[in-house]
Design a protein around this motif. Structure first.
Motif, mmCIF file in Angstrom:
data_model
loop_
_atom_site.group_PDB
_atom_site.id
_atom_site.type_symbol
_atom_site.label_atom_id
_atom_site.label_comp_id
_atom_site.label_asym_id
_atom_site.label_seq_id
_atom_site.Cartn_x
_atom_site.Cartn_y
_atom_site.Cartn_z
ATOM 1 N N ARG A 1 -19.623 -30.713 -35.961
ATOM 2 C CA ARG A 1 -20.725 -31.741 -34.904
ATOM 3 C C ARG A 1 -21.334 -32.463 -35.961
ATOM 4 O O ARG A 1 -22.105 -32.739 -35.497
ATOM 5 N N GLN B 1 -26.221 -31.125 -31.925
ATOM 6 C CA GLN B 1 -25.885 -31.423 -33.193
ATOM 7 C C GLN B 1 -25.743 -31.306 -34.473
ATOM 8 O O GLN B 1 -26.552 -30.385 -34.557
ATOM 9 N N ARG C 1 -12.855 -32.472 -36.287
ATOM 10 C CA ARG C 1 -14.087 -33.171 -36.276
ATOM 11 C C ARG C 1 -14.213 -33.513 -34.873
ATOM 12 O O ARG C 1 -13.216 -33.825 -34.140
ATOM 13 N N ILE C 2 -15.952 -33.296 -33.806
ATOM 14 C CA ILE C 2 -15.344 -33.255 -32.951
ATOM 15 C C ILE C 2 -16.004 -34.356 -32.339
ATOM 16 O O ILE C 2 -16.383 -35.758 -32.588
#
Length: 128
Positions: free
Chosen positions: A36, A61, A111-112
């Motif tokens: 993330r 994050q 990846r998100i």
């Protein structure tokens, strides 16, 4: 002197037949990295990563996590988790999961990201 030299030669001969240690070992596992690190998900909420319907990691994050998993298929589901930040309460969400097929010895990085259907995984380059 002769006995010592003969003993040393015998010892070296035994070492030659001993199995060698290997850093690679048996690579029956695959590495799955979920990141993330990019700011593609515009929320400060914690994201839960569920592997085969079990909460396996939590990401804020700029974080990433990795798993050593056996080769085969794994279902990955992403979910916003309730928390202290505003707007992170439970609600109705999409319960879809992504099925990944992992090969032994491979490193897979995702990846998100977020789209109109909610959180999803996008393949990312390893960049090592």
């Amino acid at each position: 002197m002769g006995k010592a030299a003969l003993g040393l030669i015998g010892l070296l001969g035994m070492v030659a037949f001993a199995p060698q240690a290997s850093a690679e070992g048996n690579s029956d596992y695959s590495v799955l990295i979920i990141s993330r690190e990019r700011l593609e998900v515009a929320t400060s909420c914690e994201i839960g990563i569920y592997l085969n319907d079990q909460l396996s990691a939590r990401l804020f994050q700029e974080q990433a996590t990795s798993f050593n998993l056996p080769a085969g298929t794994v279902d990955v589901r992403l979910r916003l988790l309730p928390g202290q930040a505003p707007g992170c309460n439970n609600g109705i969400e999409n319960q879809r999961s992504t099925t990944l097929t992992l090969q032994a010895g491979q490193i897979n990085k995702y990846r998100i990201a977020m789209d109109q259907y909610g959180l999803n995984l996008k393949r990312a380059s390893l960049e090592y």
